[in-house]
Design a protein around this motif. Structure first.
Motif, short mmCIF file in Angstrom:
data_model
loop_
_atom_site.label_atom_id
_atom_site.label_comp_id
_atom_site.label_asym_id
_atom_site.label_seq_id
_atom_site.Cartn_x
_atom_site.Cartn_y
_atom_site.Cartn_z
N GLU A 32 0.86 -1.18 0.00
CA GLU A 32 0.00 0.00 0.00
C GLU A 32 0.89 1.22 0.00
N LYS A 46 -4.64 9.49 -3.44
CA LYS A 46 -5.06 8.55 -2.39
C LYS A 46 -4.10 7.37 -2.34
N GLN A 86 -3.22 3.44 -2.41
CA GLN A 86 -3.71 2.30 -3.19
C GLN A 86 -3.03 1.03 -2.72
N VAL A 87 -3.75 -0.07 -2.78
CA VAL A 87 -3.19 -1.40 -2.54
C VAL A 87 -2.92 -2.01 -3.91
N TYR A 146 -11.29 -5.38 -1.25
CA TYR A 146 -10.49 -4.18 -1.56
C TYR A 146 -10.90 -3.61 -2.92
N ARG A 154 -9.99 0.28 -2.82
CA ARG A 154 -8.59 0.28 -2.34
C ARG A 154 -7.68 -0.35 -3.38
#
Length: 191
Positions: A68, A76, A78-79, A162, A167
């Protein structure tokens, strides 16, 4: 058949008449090409040049390694699966092994190429090479000076959540999750 003769080229081929360099950065460059269209008219094409990248679907105890990190273009965190750009002259397989260890601390003893794909063929020449491994040993994390991330191992169910939550939203990681799901259901990445 050779692509050197005009008659051998695709009917929609756009001949480059002029290339104008606009920007040269550490990772990308931007150019504007003037092209001749199939109907004889001319047009311009804004093109981002990128050295290419690698990404790794790495499974440890049936969990996928992800990192991440904050992505400034999206504003933002992010995974994503471990990934990075190719260094000049570097083979994709070697880059995949290097990036995996740098970001996760795991070293691949063996690695298999799954797929290569273009990220945004409408304006960029970047190709991402995706690899798979579940043959890992503990190594050492070696983050770049400007790289800040955390690593975790997630289940398939977590990965799917996610994606739903946003995510995970980059193409390479979404593709990785769906490939992993296919492998889980069928025993193979390609069915």
């Amino acid at each position: 058949m050779s692509n050197n003769n005009k008659q051998d080229k695709h009917p929609f081929y756009e001949e480059t008449l002029e290339t104008k360099p606009i920007f040269e950065g550490r990772i990308i460059s931007l150019q504007v090409d003037t092209v001749r269209l199939p109907n004889g008219e001319t047009a311009t094409r804004e093109i981002v040049r990128h050295p290419g990248a690698v990404a790794v679907v790495a499974l440890v105890d049936n969990k996928m390694l992800v990192v991440e990190q904050f992505r400034k273009p999206l504003e933002k965190a992010q995974v994503e699966i471990p990934a990075g750009k190719l260094d000049a002259g570097e083979e994709p397989e070697a880059a995949a092994i290097r990036e995996l260890e740098e970001e996760t601390g795991y070293r691949a003893r063996s690695i298999v190429h799954l797929q290569s794909f273009s990220t945004s063929p409408g304006f960029a020449d970047e190709i991402v090479h995706i690899y798979f491994t579940d043959d890992l040993e503990q190594g050492e994390v070696h983050l770049d000076d400007e790289e800040f991330l955390t690593c975790e191992a997630i289940t398939l169910e977590q990965a799917q959540e996610y994606i739903k939550a946003g995510r995970i939203c980059d193409a390479k990681t979404v593709l990785a999750v769906y490939a992993w799901q296919l492998r889980t259901l069928t025993g193979s990445f390609l069915k």
